[in-house]
Motif scaffolding. Structure first.
Motif, PDB file in Angstrom:
ATOM      1  N   VAL A  42       0.811  -1.220   0.188  1.00 48.65           N
ATOM      2  CA  VAL A  42       0.047  -0.054   0.141  1.00 48.65           C
ATOM      3  C   VAL A  42       0.715   1.259   0.087  1.00 48.65           C
ATOM      4  N   GLY A  43       2.083   1.010  -0.606  1.00 49.12           N
ATOM      5  CA  GLY A  43       3.115   2.353  -0.761  1.00 49.12           C
ATOM      6  C   GLY A  43       3.681   2.562  -1.913  1.00 49.12           C
ATOM      7  N   HIS A  44       3.091   2.118  -2.944  1.00 47.30           N
ATOM      8  CA  HIS A  44       3.407   1.961  -4.525  1.00 47.30           C
ATOM      9  C   HIS A  44       3.674   3.156  -5.052  1.00 47.30           C
ATOM     10  N   ALA A  45       2.982   4.290  -4.557  1.00 44.34           N
ATOM     11  CA  ALA A  45       3.426   5.547  -5.186  1.00 44.34           C
ATOM     12  C   ALA A  45       4.640   6.005  -4.696  1.00 44.34           C
ATOM     13  N   GLY A  77       5.961   4.058   2.193  1.00 45.87           N
ATOM     14  CA  GLY A  77       5.409   5.229   1.415  1.00 45.87           C
ATOM     15  C   GLY A  77       5.187   6.714   2.056  1.00 45.87           C
ATOM     16  N   SER A  78       4.931   6.622   3.521  1.00 48.54           N
ATOM     17  CA  SER A  78       4.849   7.820   4.153  1.00 48.54           C
ATOM     18  C   SER A  78       6.386   8.524   4.473  1.00 48.54           C
ATOM     19  N   ALA A 125      -2.357   8.531  -3.537  1.00 52.07           N
ATOM     20  CA  ALA A 125      -1.803   7.852  -4.889  1.00 52.07           C
ATOM     21  C   ALA A 125      -1.946   6.431  -4.660  1.00 52.07           C
ATOM     22  N   SER A 126      -1.434   6.063  -3.609  1.00 53.07           N
ATOM     23  CA  SER A 126      -1.013   4.546  -3.411  1.00 53.07           C
ATOM     24  C   SER A 126      -2.443   3.688  -3.455  1.00 53.07           C
TER      25      SER A 126
END
Length: 328
Positions: free
Chosen positions: A67-70, A129-130, A255-256
């Motif tokens: 859940v951090g692909h962006a 992602g964060s 975005a993710s």
């Protein structure tokens, strides 16, 4: 036996002919559609197709729910943009560095996946992602923080025969993105039908069984993250040189989630699912632009409908209908 071989060759030829016709239609779209805004949406959809397909490889085929692909998307965009602005490098060079930097961070995220279970890896991917998002915001000297990067140049013009492609119009950029999509999907298809692809899919089914069968689980997991993150980095570079301006807000957790929704709606673990999901969600969000404040609520509603009525996504639902008809 001969009859089966002849039928197999005939089916293969028919598929090739249909593929050529379909690709020809795709290249004729800018001639058939004169609306520049529709072409713009197709370009954005194309970039999301690459992103959703890259996530599909990691989540749909290997089984690591990310859940951090962006983050990889943003790394590719900032890498290519900074090299072009600060050093004056050509897009055709910076795009390779965008993929390499994204691949490096893909390895960093892939290493925890070797030991963490699904639920813990989801949390790790969100944290990853964060962290990348916060670095984009806080490294003001490099990224200009929330102000973003401006003045990103268009790709360097290239000559194709007697035609010079400058990529400063939506139509020219449509052709660029479409060409990348076709190359990526072709290579993606070859990968999945290879020994490597079957090894990656086996990881989704059962890691222990795969290891017993002699598959190097560590190697194939890291390899999958490298390939998926490289594809996302490529999409980021294409996005940066298209919009000519990027900011951290384009690569946040929302975005993710958008990329994840596209993959799930189209059909997780299916080849054409991300393509249909990216096109459908991009155009749907545009139609519902007046509800942009309720985007997460819309995502929740879409997921509710898909999970309850089409739990394998649009492509899975269509495949199920065809299977039922064949049985009948």
């Amino acid at each position: 036996m001969k009859k089966a071989l002849i039928e197999g060759e005939s089916n293969k030829k028919n598929k090739i002919i249909i593929g050529i016709i379909f690709i020809s239609i795709l290249y004729l779209i800018p001639i058939l559609i004169k609306n520049q805004y529709t072409i713009h949406l197709l370009v954005i959809s194309g970039i999301y197709i690459i992103l959703a397909s890259s996530l599909n490889l990691i989540t749909g085929y290997m089984g690591a729910f990310s859940v951090g692909h962006a983050a990889f998307y943003g790394i590719g965009a900032y890498t290519s943009a900074l090299l072009a602005i600060r050093l004056g490098w050509s897009f055709w060079v910076t795009i390779w560095f965008a993929m390499l930097f994204a691949a490096f961070f893909g390895i960093l995220l892939g290493i925890p996946s070797l030991r963490l279970k699904t639920s813990y890896f989801v949390i790790t991917s969100i944290a990853f992602g964060s962290i990348i998002y916060l670095l984009m915001v806080n490294l003001v000297g490099l990224t200009r923080g929330p102000l973003g990067l401006v003045g990103i140049p268009a790709p360097t013009p290239i000559k194709i025969g007697i035609i010079i492609m400058k990529f400063n119009t939506k139509v020219e950029y449509y052709y660029l993105v479409l060409t990348f999509i076709l190359i990526i999907l072709f290579l993606f298809g070859r990968l999945l039908n290879s020994r490597t692809g079957r090894a990656i899919i086996s990881l989704r089914e059962d890691n222990i069984a795969a290891e017993v069968m002699g598959i190097d689980v560590r190697f194939y997991k890291i390899l999958t993250f490298v390939i998926g993150s490289m594809m996302a980095g490529l999409a980021g570079a294409l996005y940066a040189h298209y919009v000519r301006f990027i900011s951290p807000e384009s690569f946040n957790i929302t975005a993710s989630i958008t990329i994840l929704i596209m993959m799930i709606v189209g059909g997780i673990g299916t080849f054409y699912g991300p393509v249909i999901g990216a096109l459908g969600i991009t155009f749907l969000l545009e139609k519902l632009r007046f509800l942009s404040s309720y985007r997460l609520m819309i995502y929740g509603l879409i997921l509710f409908i898909v999970i309850f009525f089409m739990n394998k996504g649009i492509v899975g639902f269509i495949q199920q209908i065809f299977k039922q008809r064949r049985k009948a």
